[in-house]
Design a protein around this motif. Structure first.
Motif, PDB file in Angstrom:
ATOM      1  N   VAL A  85      19.870   9.337  14.279  1.00  0.00           N
ATOM      2  CA  VAL A  85      18.805  10.131  14.896  1.00  0.00           C
ATOM      3  C   VAL A  85      19.037  11.617  14.684  1.00  0.00           C
ATOM      4  O   VAL A  85      18.122  12.367  14.324  1.00  0.00           O
ATOM      5  N   LYS A  86      20.267  12.070  14.870  1.00  0.00           N
ATOM      6  CA  LYS A  86      20.560  13.500  14.798  1.00  0.00           C
ATOM      7  C   LYS A  86      20.586  14.032  13.370  1.00  0.00           C
ATOM      8  O   LYS A  86      20.295  15.205  13.137  1.00  0.00           O
ATOM      9  N   ALA A  87      20.970  13.194  12.413  1.00  0.00           N
ATOM     10  CA  ALA A  87      21.097  13.623  11.009  1.00  0.00           C
ATOM     11  C   ALA A  87      22.145  14.721  10.885  1.00  0.00           C
ATOM     12  O   ALA A  87      22.950  14.945  11.786  1.00  0.00           O
ATOM     13  N   HIS A  88      22.147  15.431   9.738  1.00  0.00           N
ATOM     14  CA  HIS A  88      23.129  16.477   9.442  1.00  0.00           C
ATOM     15  C   HIS A  88      24.559  15.938   9.598  1.00  0.00           C
ATOM     16  O   HIS A  88      25.419  16.554  10.234  1.00  0.00           O
ATOM     17  N   GLN A  89      24.791  14.757   9.039  1.00  0.00           N
ATOM     18  CA  GLN A  89      26.099  14.127   9.100  1.00  0.00           C
ATOM     19  C   GLN A  89      26.833  14.308   7.777  1.00  0.00           C
ATOM     20  O   GLN A  89      26.239  14.507   6.729  1.00  0.00           O
ATOM     21  N   ARG A  90      28.145  14.212   7.848  1.00  0.00           N
ATOM     22  CA  ARG A  90      28.970  14.261   6.656  1.00  0.00           C
ATOM     23  C   ARG A  90      28.926  12.892   5.964  1.00  0.00           C
ATOM     24  O   ARG A  90      28.890  11.862   6.638  1.00  0.00           O
ATOM     25  N   PRO A  91      28.886  12.852   4.619  1.00  0.00           N
ATOM     26  CA  PRO A  91      28.908  11.550   3.933  1.00  0.00           C
ATOM     27  C   PRO A  91      30.096  10.714   4.377  1.00  0.00           C
ATOM     28  O   PRO A  91      31.229  11.192   4.401  1.00  0.00           O
ATOM     29  N   LYS A  92      29.826   9.452   4.725  1.00  0.00           N
ATOM     30  CA  LYS A  92      30.897   8.611   5.247  1.00  0.00           C
ATOM     31  C   LYS A  92      30.480   7.149   5.194  1.00  0.00           C
ATOM     32  O   LYS A  92      29.311   6.814   4.980  1.00  0.00           O
ATOM     33  N   VAL A  93      31.454   6.273   5.386  1.00  0.00           N
ATOM     34  CA  VAL A  93      31.231   4.839   5.521  1.00  0.00           C
ATOM     35  C   VAL A  93      32.026   4.372   6.730  1.00  0.00           C
ATOM     36  O   VAL A  93      33.250   4.557   6.785  1.00  0.00           O
ATOM     37  N   GLU A  94      31.343   3.787   7.712  1.00  0.00           N
ATOM     38  CA  GLU A  94      31.999   3.305   8.923  1.00  0.00           C
ATOM     39  C   GLU A  94      31.692   1.816   9.109  1.00  0.00           C
ATOM     40  O   GLU A  94      30.602   1.347   8.751  1.00  0.00           O
ATOM     41  N   ARG A  95      32.644   1.113   9.659  1.00  0.00           N
ATOM     42  CA  ARG A  95      32.434  -0.300   9.981  1.00  0.00           C
ATOM     43  C   ARG A  95      32.326  -0.463  11.480  1.00  0.00           C
ATOM     44  O   ARG A  95      33.159   0.027  12.245  1.00  0.00           O
ATOM     45  N   TYR A  96      31.272  -1.165  11.908  1.00  0.00           N
ATOM     46  CA  TYR A  96      31.076  -1.488  13.312  1.00  0.00           C
ATOM     47  C   TYR A  96      30.883  -3.001  13.418  1.00  0.00           C
ATOM     48  O   TYR A  96      29.794  -3.523  13.125  1.00  0.00           O
ATOM     49  N   GLY A  97      31.929  -3.717  13.794  1.00  0.00           N
ATOM     50  CA  GLY A  97      31.832  -5.159  13.886  1.00  0.00           C
ATOM     51  C   GLY A  97      31.615  -5.784  12.514  1.00  0.00           C
ATOM     52  O   GLY A  97      32.393  -5.589  11.583  1.00  0.00           O
ATOM     53  N   ASP A  98      30.518  -6.536  12.391  1.00  0.00           N
ATOM     54  CA  ASP A  98      30.211  -7.185  11.120  1.00  0.00           C
ATOM     55  C   ASP A  98      29.166  -6.416  10.324  1.00  0.00           C
ATOM     56  O   ASP A  98      28.501  -6.986   9.450  1.00  0.00           O
ATOM     57  N   SER A  99      28.983  -5.138  10.618  1.00  0.00           N
ATOM     58  CA  SER A  99      28.016  -4.316   9.891  1.00  0.00           C
ATOM     59  C   SER A  99      28.668  -3.031   9.402  1.00  0.00           C
ATOM     60  O   SER A  99      29.693  -2.593   9.942  1.00  0.00           O
TER      61      SER A  99
ATOM     62  N   MET B 260      26.535   3.647   6.488  1.00  0.00           N
ATOM     63  CA  MET B 260      26.848   4.561   5.395  1.00  0.00           C
ATOM     64  C   MET B 260      25.900   5.759   5.436  1.00  0.00           C
ATOM     65  O   MET B 260      24.694   5.601   5.651  1.00  0.00           O
ATOM     66  N   VAL B 261      26.453   6.947   5.255  1.00  0.00           N
ATOM     67  CA  VAL B 261      25.672   8.179   5.205  1.00  0.00           C
ATOM     68  C   VAL B 261      25.772   8.754   3.799  1.00  0.00           C
ATOM     69  O   VAL B 261      26.877   8.973   3.290  1.00  0.00           O
ATOM     70  N   LEU B 262      24.627   8.995   3.189  1.00  0.00           N
ATOM     71  CA  LEU B 262      24.557   9.583   1.852  1.00  0.00           C
ATOM     72  C   LEU B 262      23.750  10.864   1.910  1.00  0.00           C
ATOM     73  O   LEU B 262      22.676  10.893   2.523  1.00  0.00           O
TER      74      LEU B 262
END
Length: 371
Positions: free
Chosen positions: A108-122, A125-127
């Motif tokens: 929702v907020k956007a302006h995130q650094r590129p990253k890949v996070e795992r949350y449970g079984d999902s 990814m931010v591009l």
């Protein structure tokens, strides 16, 4: 304030390919809701074929029923695409797909650094998306690069994409995948690879165009330069830094993505190919950034050299004009006894002396390159 539970009463999805927005059934409240303005497109994909559903919950139910009935691991999934949604819209989707609250907040907020996070079984990814903005003439205030973001939620049976910014739409990615059912059979990770590959390919295109801009500016620096030209170079340098901030941080999370257990073994080589392309982009951006530094330093040095040349020309003319000024000042003191005062040839002789001395000074300055 609207809560996420009230959101289905306000906005929902539309039937794809309908001539006009169609009201769909609200499974949570038993009524009908209008389509969401931020919803770009959604569909269910079963065995590589697109199947339109009467709503996102219906599409998800259809997909999960197919995967549960499949003898082998099912490849059916739902793909939902949003563009700059409001918080209640993403929160409603979070309830439908069981998305993690922290990832929803980032989307929702956007302006995130590129990253890949795992949350449970999902996976989340931010591009960063990068687009080249066409312009007739590069000025000190020209916008050369447009920056946006794509957030991708990837689960066992769904893909949710949230795009911020007007650049790098994903419609062509969806169309390309739908034209090749073999790619869609790879499941949600296949969509993730297609999106990452599409974004990195855009990086390559923009990097090549920026390289062309740098070559034009480099040629301009050694042809002619002014304060305005230096402003143009500095603007290009600023845009290069912005691109570097968008591209370089993605290299590390993308490198580790292919090693995650959630990525099927048959898909890992595809992600490694994207990593190779990304490494090439990062190297090109780094070299272009260094070249931009060199061009800026050369432009400043060239500007200082031209300023020194101007100062030498001014100093030379001042020295030449000082000779007649000095002689005229001496003979303008009106003393009674002065040389050449009573001579008939005194006046022309003084003029000849002025011309000869000034000519010698001019010749000497020209020989030394001052004029």
């Amino acid at each position: 304030m609207r809560s996420s539970l009230l959101f289905p009463r306000i906005k929902h999805a539309r039937v794809i390919h309908a001539p006009a927005p169609v009201l769909v059934r609200d499974r949570m409240n038993g009524g009908c809701v209008p389509p969401s303005d931020s919803l770009v497109e959604y569909a269910a994909y079963v065995d590589g074929e697109r199947i339109d559903a009467m709503g996102i919950p219906d599409a998800l139910e259809l997909v999960r029923a197919h995967n549960a009935a499949a003898e082998e691991k099912g490849n059916a999934f739902v793909w939902v695409g949003l563009h700059e949604p409001d918080a209640p819209e993403v929160e409603w989707l979070a309830e439908v797909f069981a998305l993690h609250p922290l990832a929803v907040e980032d989307a929702v907020k956007a302006h995130q650094r590129p990253k890949v996070e795992r949350y449970g079984d999902s996976l989340f990814m931010v591009l960063k998306t990068v687009a080249y903005i066409d312009h007739d003439v590069l000025t000190a205030n020209s916008e050369v690069i447009g920056i946006g973001e794509i957030m991708v939620f990837v689960g066992p049976d769904f893909v949710v994409t949230v795009r911020h910014g007007r650049h790098c739409p994903l419609s062509e990615v969806r169309e390309r995948l739908e034209d090749q059912p073999k790619l869609l059979r790879r499941g949600p990770t296949g969509v993730l690879h297609a999106i990452a590959d599409h974004v990195v390919d855009k990086y390559l295109t923009v990097a090549d165009l920026m390289q062309t801009e740098l070559e034009d500016v480099e040629a301009m620096v050694f042809a002619d330069v002014s304060a305005r030209d230096i402003g143009r170079i500095y603007n290009l340098k600023r845009e290069m830094i912005e691109m570097k901030r968008s591209v370089t941080p993605l290299q590390s999370p993308m490198s580790t993505l292919s090693q995650r257990r959630m990525i099927p073994a048959e898909m890992r080589e595809y992600f490694r190919d994207v990593v190779d392309h990304l490494a090439r982009v990062c190297e090109q951006v780094e070299s272009s950034n260094e070249l931009c530094n060199s061009i800026l330093q050369a432009a400043l040095a060239r500007s200082n050299a031209l300023a020194n040349e101007d100062m030498r020309k001014i100093s030379s003319w001042v020295a030449i004009m000082a000779v007649p000024t000095m002689i005229a000042g001496i003979y303008g003191m009106n003393f009674t006894h002065m040389p050449e005062i009573d001579s008939v040839f005194g006046y022309p002789l003084v003029l000849i002396v002025m011309v000869v001395v000034c000519s010698l000074l001019y010749r000497g300055f020209r020989r030394n390159g001052w004029m």
